[in-house]
Scaffold this motif. Structure first.
Motif, PDB file in Angstrom:
ATOM      1  N   ASN A   1     -28.104  14.096  34.560  1.00  0.00           N
ATOM      2  CA  ASN A   1     -26.772  13.957  33.969  1.00  0.00           C
ATOM      3  C   ASN A   1     -26.076  12.659  34.357  1.00  0.00           C
ATOM      4  O   ASN A   1     -25.382  12.061  33.542  1.00  0.00           O
ATOM      5  N   MET A   2     -26.252  12.221  35.591  1.00  0.00           N
ATOM      6  CA  MET A   2     -25.543  11.024  36.038  1.00  0.00           C
ATOM      7  C   MET A   2     -26.152   9.765  35.439  1.00  0.00           C
ATOM      8  O   MET A   2     -25.430   8.841  35.038  1.00  0.00           O
ATOM      9  N   LEU A   3     -27.513   9.702  35.386  1.00  0.00           N
ATOM     10  CA  LEU A   3     -28.139   8.507  34.843  1.00  0.00           C
ATOM     11  C   LEU A   3     -27.846   8.348  33.356  1.00  0.00           C
ATOM     12  O   LEU A   3     -27.745   7.228  32.848  1.00  0.00           O
ATOM     13  N   GLY A   4     -27.752   9.463  32.635  1.00  0.00           N
ATOM     14  CA  GLY A   4     -27.468   9.398  31.200  1.00  0.00           C
ATOM     15  C   GLY A   4     -25.999   9.452  30.850  1.00  0.00           C
ATOM     16  O   GLY A   4     -25.648   9.574  29.675  1.00  0.00           O
ATOM     17  N   LEU A   5     -25.133   9.371  31.846  1.00  0.00           N
ATOM     18  CA  LEU A   5     -23.696   9.435  31.600  1.00  0.00           C
ATOM     19  C   LEU A   5     -23.218   8.102  31.029  1.00  0.00           C
ATOM     20  O   LEU A   5     -23.313   7.061  31.685  1.00  0.00           O
ATOM     21  N   GLN A   6     -22.737   8.128  29.804  1.00  0.00           N
ATOM     22  CA  GLN A   6     -22.292   6.909  29.149  1.00  0.00           C
ATOM     23  C   GLN A   6     -20.982   6.421  29.754  1.00  0.00           C
ATOM     24  O   GLN A   6     -20.120   7.215  30.135  1.00  0.00           O
ATOM     25  N   SER A   7     -20.861   5.104  29.850  1.00  0.00           N
ATOM     26  CA  SER A   7     -19.638   4.503  30.374  1.00  0.00           C
ATOM     27  C   SER A   7     -18.622   4.329  29.252  1.00  0.00           C
ATOM     28  O   SER A   7     -18.977   4.153  28.090  1.00  0.00           O
TER      29      SER A   7
ATOM     30  N   ARG B   1      -9.925  10.134  33.006  1.00  0.00           N
ATOM     31  CA  ARG B   1      -9.680  11.193  33.993  1.00  0.00           C
ATOM     32  C   ARG B   1     -10.858  12.164  34.052  1.00  0.00           C
ATOM     33  O   ARG B   1     -11.261  12.599  35.154  1.00  0.00           O
ATOM     34  N   TYR B   2     -11.432  12.494  32.915  1.00  0.00           N
ATOM     35  CA  TYR B   2     -12.605  13.370  32.907  1.00  0.00           C
ATOM     36  C   TYR B   2     -13.766  12.716  33.661  1.00  0.00           C
ATOM     37  O   TYR B   2     -14.485  13.381  34.421  1.00  0.00           O
ATOM     38  N   ARG B   3     -13.957  11.426  33.464  1.00  0.00           N
ATOM     39  CA  ARG B   3     -15.067  10.740  34.140  1.00  0.00           C
ATOM     40  C   ARG B   3     -14.868  10.719  35.657  1.00  0.00           C
ATOM     41  O   ARG B   3     -15.823  10.896  36.419  1.00  0.00           O
ATOM     42  N   ILE B   4     -13.639  10.509  36.097  1.00  0.00           N
ATOM     43  CA  ILE B   4     -13.363  10.520  37.538  1.00  0.00           C
ATOM     44  C   ILE B   4     -13.655  11.898  38.129  1.00  0.00           C
ATOM     45  O   ILE B   4     -14.252  12.016  39.211  1.00  0.00           O
ATOM     46  N   LYS B   5     -13.247  12.953  37.421  1.00  0.00           N
ATOM     47  CA  LYS B   5     -13.527  14.309  37.908  1.00  0.00           C
ATOM     48  C   LYS B   5     -15.028  14.564  37.998  1.00  0.00           C
ATOM     49  O   LYS B   5     -15.521  15.135  38.981  1.00  0.00           O
ATOM     50  N   ILE B   6     -15.775  14.138  36.994  1.00  0.00           N
ATOM     51  CA  ILE B   6     -17.225  14.353  36.998  1.00  0.00           C
ATOM     52  C   ILE B   6     -17.871  13.573  38.141  1.00  0.00           C
ATOM     53  O   ILE B   6     -18.761  14.085  38.838  1.00  0.00           O
TER      54      ILE B   6
END
Length: 499
Positions: free
Chosen positions: A358-364, A306-311
């Motif tokens: 921030n988006m490129l370094g956002l871990q999956s 849910r946090y990832r979807i919000k981001i």
């Protein structure tokens, strides 16, 4: 020709009395149709046409008319179009600047008086409006009407025979209604209704109501006074006239102009709020993804998703807002200034850099199956670590135990050596002093399993027995003292072993 009694108006040809409609058409008709007439008559008529044309166009004739000039000299041929006319611009002398007068002061005086009148009238309306919406307004209808009349004097009914706005006469069905702000009379259809929320906005500088749009109420097609207005959930309202409505709406526009912000500022504030929200979510999301990637169960996988979807949604909003800011004003007829374009490009660059960092370094996040495998691998790793720690602890205890035994053996050997040396010194001393030496050939039963200190104490006991038999009391006292010290030392070592 026209008769003396007939009066005709228009642009009439003096030769044929034909109405041409305009000065240009009349002049062209005269030059084409009557060019073969008497030259003196033509010249006189031409001068008359010129004066009439100058008077119509607001120009002053300063050209000196030459009566002796020929008809050909007064005809001007345009080099561009080739058309012939009676107006030659080369015959005109440059006009000198005449008397001038500045109208700025007069304009400012008239404008100032008009503005002052509007300001005074508007301030009066605001003061009355504050009284009509204050806490002292009675709730009963009769008392409220008396209170409204005390705020502003109402126009008597007999002074208004018709509505001043629609000019319709008052009848039994078209009743008179008073404006609560100025006291004038109007009919119901010309009445305006001011809700209390709009009145609070005009009278209270700290009023803030961003959720709903406030303003005068709208009318529907109903003929009823109550049903013909739309109010938000029965919001109380005040009846006003159209003149007061215009003044209050102008005041509202001034308030909006002072408090409103440019569209680029509003979009940037929204973009900045999205950036701040994304940074706060990143601070909470990064520990989650690191913990879940290790197979830990400290955080929930669903909550992290849910946090990832919000981001992700915030990043999409930031990208859309920055593109909208970049394209502001590009489709308008008047292009924005260079500083405005530079500001818009800078905002777009800031948003792009933020998303790249921030988006490129956002871990999956791991999937459910991957998360289960990570948990199993972590359990095995924890078990191996616990077994290794236990083995290391056991080995450390064994090493410590062996080292302790070795230290004790060394201490015992050192003490035995010290005792033997002390016994040798005692034997040599007693031999020198009294000439008595214990007999070592006395039979003593030794057990190889006994502790060396016990064997030593048994030897000293045999020595004490021999000294008593020989009557050597001093040697007996010295040997008993040595025996006591050995016993104390033996007890101390035993206590240490037991602990």
């Amino acid at each position: 020709m026209a008769t003396a009694a007939e009066v005709r108006e228009g642009f009439l040809c003096p030769m044929c009395m034909k109405d041409l409609g305009t000065v240009t058409m009349l002049q062209g008709h005269f030059e084409e149709e009557h060019s073969n007439e008497d030259k003196d008559v033509l010249q006189q008529l031409r001068g008359l046409f010129g004066k009439a044309k100058k008077k119509i166009l607001g120009e002053k004739d300063e050209v000196e008319e030459g009566g002796s000039s020929s008809l050909q000299s007064s005809v001007y041929k345009s080099p561009a179009t080739g058309s012939i006319s009676g107006y030659d611009p080369t015959m005109w002398e440059p006009q000198e600047l005449g008397v001038t007068r500045a109208w700025t002061d007069l304009f400012k005086a008239h404008r100032g008086a008009k503005v002052d009148r509007y300001v005074v009238e508007t301030n009066k309306l605001i003061i009355r409006l504050d009284k009509l919406t204050g806490p002292d307004v009675p709730m009963e209808t009769s008392k409220r009407r008396a209170y409204e009349k005390s705020v502003v004097q109402w126009m008597p009914d007999n002074q208004a025979k018709e509505c001043p706005f629609c000019r319709r006469s008052f009848t039994l069905t078209r009743r008179r209604h008073h404006c609560r702000l100025c006291g004038d009379i109007m009919c119901d259809k010309c009445s305006q209704f001011l809700p209390h929320t709009f009145a609070k906005k005009l009278t209270d500088p700290t009023f803030q109501n961003q959720d709903i749009e406030v303003g005068f109420l709208r009318r529907t097609g109903s003929n009823s006074s109550l049903n013909s207005i739309l109010g938000p959930e029965g919001d109380p309202h005040i009846r006003t006239c159209d003149n007061c409505r215009k003044l209050l709406e102008r005041r509202n526009e001034q308030i909006e102009q002072r408090t409103s912000k440019p569209i680029v500022v509003l979009l940037y504030e929204k973009l900045k709020s999205c950036v701040d929200a994304a940074e706060e979510l990143l601070v909470q999301y990064m520990p989650m993804v690191e913990s879940l990637s290790c197979g830990e169960s400290m955080y929930s996988l669903q909550e992290a998703q849910r946090y990832r979807i919000k981001i992700t949604k915030l990043y999409e909003t930031i990208d859309g807002l920055s593109k909208k800011i970049l394209n502001l004003g590009l489709n308008n007829e008047e292009e924005p200034s260079q500083k405005q374009l530079l500001l818009q490009r800078s905002i777009r660059t800031y948003a792009t850099n933020f998303m790249q960092d921030n988006m490129l370094g956002l871990q999956s996040l791991p999937s459910d199956e991957q998360y289960l495998k990570l948990q199993e691998a972590r359990k095995l790793e924890i078990q191996k670590r616990i077994a290794a720690e236990r083995q290391a602890t056991f080995e450390a205890q064994q090493r410590e135990k062996k080292a302790k035994e070795q230290r004790e053996q060394k201490e015992m050997a050192l003490k035995n050596d010290q005792l033997k040396q002390a016994e040798a010194r005692e034997r040599s001393g007693s031999q020198k002093l009294a000439g008595w030496i214990p007999n070592e050939s006395t039979h003593i039963n030794f057990n190889n399993k006994d502790d060396p200190m016990i064997q030593q104490m048994n030897i000293i006991r045999s020595y004490i027995k021999q000294a008593r038999q020989a009557g050597k009391l001093d040697e007996v006292q010295m040997l008993e003292q040595n025996l006591k010290e050995l016993q104390n030392e033996y007890l101390r070592q035993q206590r240490q072993n037991w602990s």
